[in-house]
Design a protein around this motif. Sequence first.
Motif, PDB file in Angstrom:
ATOM      1  N   THR A   1      -5.623  82.409  26.279  1.00 40.12           N
ATOM      2  CA  THR A   1      -6.037  83.725  26.766  1.00 40.12           C
ATOM      3  C   THR A   1      -4.814  84.635  26.916  1.00 40.12           C
ATOM      4  O   THR A   1      -4.857  85.820  26.591  1.00 40.12           O
ATOM      5  CB  THR A   1      -6.722  83.590  28.138  1.00 40.12           C
TER       6      THR A   1
ATOM      7  N   GLN B   1      -9.350  82.631  34.984  1.00 40.68           N
ATOM      8  CA  GLN B   1      -9.746  81.240  34.761  1.00 40.68           C
ATOM      9  C   GLN B   1     -10.276  80.661  36.068  1.00 40.68           C
ATOM     10  O   GLN B   1      -9.755  80.936  37.142  1.00 40.68           O
ATOM     11  CB  GLN B   1      -8.529  80.466  34.276  1.00 40.68           C
TER      12      GLN B   1
ATOM     13  N   ASP C   1      -3.872  86.733  23.998  1.00 41.48           N
ATOM     14  CA  ASP C   1      -4.714  87.920  23.816  1.00 41.48           C
ATOM     15  C   ASP C   1      -4.361  88.996  24.836  1.00 41.48           C
ATOM     16  O   ASP C   1      -4.364  90.187  24.541  1.00 41.48           O
ATOM     17  CB  ASP C   1      -6.193  87.545  23.963  1.00 41.48           C
TER      18      ASP C   1
ATOM     19  N   LEU D   1     -11.287  87.842  32.877  1.00 43.26           N
ATOM     20  CA  LEU D   1     -10.757  86.690  32.152  1.00 43.26           C
ATOM     21  C   LEU D   1     -10.184  85.624  33.072  1.00 43.26           C
ATOM     22  O   LEU D   1      -9.701  84.598  32.610  1.00 43.26           O
ATOM     23  CB  LEU D   1      -9.646  87.144  31.191  1.00 43.26           C
TER      24      LEU D   1
ATOM     25  N   LYS E   1     -14.278  80.512  31.034  1.00 43.73           N
ATOM     26  CA  LYS E   1     -13.195  80.746  31.962  1.00 43.73           C
ATOM     27  C   LYS E   1     -12.802  79.535  32.801  1.00 43.73           C
ATOM     28  O   LYS E   1     -11.824  79.580  33.532  1.00 43.73           O
ATOM     29  CB  LYS E   1     -13.555  81.921  32.889  1.00 43.73           C
TER      30      LYS E   1
ATOM     31  N   ILE F   1      -5.055  81.872  34.066  1.00 42.13           N
ATOM     32  CA  ILE F   1      -5.511  82.047  32.676  1.00 42.13           C
ATOM     33  C   ILE F   1      -4.938  80.910  31.850  1.00 42.13           C
ATOM     34  O   ILE F   1      -3.941  80.289  32.227  1.00 42.13           O
ATOM     35  CB  ILE F   1      -5.059  83.396  32.058  1.00 42.13           C
TER      36      ILE F   1
END
Lengths: 478, 478
Positions: free
Chosen positions: A389, A415, A392, A413, A462, A385
């Motif tokens: 991100t 990546q 969050d 999410l 992503k 990530i």
Amino acid sequence: MNTTYETVIGLEVHLQLRTETKVFCGCSTKFGSRPNSQTCPVCLGFPGSLPVLNEKAFLYSIKAALALNCAIQSLVKFDRKNYYYPDLPKNFQISQYDMPLSYNGSLEITSGGDRKRVRIKRIHLEEDAGKLTHPAKASYSLVDFNRAGMPLLEIVTEPDISSPQEAYDYLTALKAILQYLRISDCDMEKGSLRCDANASIRKSGEKKLGVKVEVKNMNSFRWVREALQYEADRQVSLLEAKENIIQETRLWDAGKMATISMRSKEEAQDYRYFPEPDLVPFMVEKTIIEEIRKALPELPEARTNRFVKDYSLSEYDAKILTSQIDLADYFEECAKQYENKKTIANWITCDIMAQMNIKNSGIIELGVLSKNLIGLLEMIDSQEISGKTAKDVLIEMIETKKNAYEIVESKGLLQISDRERIDQIIKNVLSKNGKSVNDYKNGKKNAMTFLVGQVMRQTQGKANPSIVNEILKKHLAE
Amino acid sequence: MQEPYLLTAHELQAKIGKDEISPSKILESLFKRIGDLDKRIKAFVRLNEECILKIPENKKGKLYGIPVLVKDNICVKDEETTCGSKILKGFKPPYDATVIKRLKDEGAIPIGKANMDEFAFGSSCETSCYGPTKNPWDLERIPGGSSGGSAAAIASDETILALGSDTGGSIRQPASLCGVVGLKPTYGRVSRYGLIAFASSLDQIGPITKDVQDAALMMNTIAGYDEMDSTSVDIAVPDYTRSLTKDIKGLRIGVPKEYFIEGIDKEVESSVKKAVFLLKDLGATIVEISLPHTQYAVSTYYIVAPAEASSNLARFDGVQYGFRFENASDLIDMYIKTRSKGFGNEAKRRILLGTYCLSTGYYDAYYLKAQKVRTKIKEDFDNAFKNCDCIITPTSPTAAFKIGEKMDDPLSMYLSDIFTISANLAGIPAISIPCGFTKGNLPIGLQILAKPFDEETLFRAAYTFEQSTGFHRENPKL
């Protein structure tokens, strides 16, 4: 105005000790229970009942006294402070008068960059009173005796504090130490830490103390600072106007941002102190004191220094982390699991503490386990990530109590760092956007931004941006 | 068969053991006796006839089935306990005093509450809000006080056993004036938990009984350490009945020269002197001793006791229990009117006296000084006991006086405790036993004092004397 004045302040802190049971009976000390549900004949002061000292409360008091460098009285004796008030079931309070449990201590603080030693005059143990409430428009008052008989430590300074800010800094340092000892919640909102102040002013350089005014009813450190500033200003203007300062007790009114007179010295009560005959004085064994002294935890200042040395943190970060024992413990738990200490410190002092502020909670109540924070940091490191991100995800972790991986997984999410996959996607984007490719090759460098945007769109954001940039540049250079 | 009410506890015990009598028969016999007599004696403020329904089923316990009358300042769960004062009208303690719990655990049956001077302030039982108790030997005379109801009920065979409390002679003086046995144990020997405090550093609960053996039996049950009373002492309790040996050979008995003074009644003096000769004949060695600070005992007592009382009685304010003046205009008005109307004159006199002694500016001259003299009085006894095992004195300077005779002369009333007060100040045990009668057929009492926690010597000397004389078998004609 030619004369300059200095403020002389002494503080009296009342600290509820976090024992399981009350100081002279077996009732629970739990906060927030139904009124009068935690009472018995002893704490209700019923006829015939007798107090028995809670040993833990005594040991906690010794702990506080030693942490504040106090001498310990060899003979412990209690006294009765006699006055009438409906929240005081016996109409006397069991306290300590001429022989406080401990005396002659000190606390070193840093205020405005300067070091300062505030002398502690005395620390003594006493019982708390109940709580009165006055329902609006009612012709009666209500009393809750759950608080009656809670163990209360009174910590009194000498008049060594010379500004409202210094008072604030003293209280902050004191609270940190008391929390480190794990003897109290130190929660002003729950009333487990309360502060009264004595303030006077005198012309700079003068030795003699001015007339002192006692200020009460300040339920945050900020209000203590505000009230003392108000009081100092008020006293200066009185002297400037050639008026007398009256020795009195004043209440801080946070709504009006002012202190208001409550009673003058003439109305002061005669408490008729005398030795409490129901409690037998006892000698404190030196070995017990030494045992407690040896078991004292590392205190905030020592811990700050150690954090700077062992973890190569800045003094600023170390101070913030050690200002709360739970936070410092949390940092050290994380540090055991993760190499880059500076990164941990940054995450705790920025993102985590921001959430603590928003939620008005401590680190423990926030519910982010150290291993979960480290899990989050490791996902950034492995490029699963992005840092953005992750911020969050952390908020989500606090809300759902799930770990970072579960959240990233369920929200998709993760990546994309797979170079081959990114390469595929980029080739696809390039084949569909021949115009932009040409534009770029003709010198329109912002076409690059458009193409990155297209890749991100394809991957719902992503794709690992640095890998995207790298591969895209390579293709465009072909 | 002899009426059960005439018997002692040890006689009844034997009969119960052999199933010759049941507890309910004993109670019925007593209730009839009380019904016949108490209109005239007024020893009871409350008779609990329902106790006959609650006789323990299992025939267990050292005092199984034996009725006990309880002084009205000792808490019995859910039974009105008022200290002979209007201010506690309606107060039903939610708990048993430790002595009551122990008696109940051994199968004894509390049958009611005995009259007393209000809050034990008095030597005649006349300050009770219920009016005076009469001396069974002469109904125009006082029974002594403050445990007058307990002593009168024993003398008139309205109970088998009784509990009293003694702060300056309140067990021994009425025992003496009613011709029965009364023991004030060593301070700390019997738990004070549940005894509504008069002067905490002087109060002790003790037995009032028909003979010495019953007193020993009762002590076997009520004596001993109690974790609810910090002033009770953790020393093993001997079996006191083992001291009832009729053998005092070699016992060294001290006779203080300061106690045979002017003002002592000639008949009392000669009766006590006769007792001394008898004890010598029985094998004891008589030694003259000196208690040089005796003359300061009464004044010392009348500072220490009211000082503590003024604080102990502060809780009677109308807030939680007991009497409250209902139409008060505000809080202070409620306090003032509740206490003005709730307390009698003697209580007010002592509260004022004690408040004064503890006030700023007077504390050192009165309370502190009195504590120093108290130490001297204690040292007197320590020294005296180097040369003797126990000390003999009259219990009271006179036999029972007429009702009303001393009510307007508090100083002369206070002097009736002149021989008993020192034992409370020194914390030592003392017993009063009958030693003769005046020409007017009023009982005379002999006091024996011993070292702290040496109740055994008291029982040994008292039992030997009692068994050789038989004064305890005399009954008033009712």
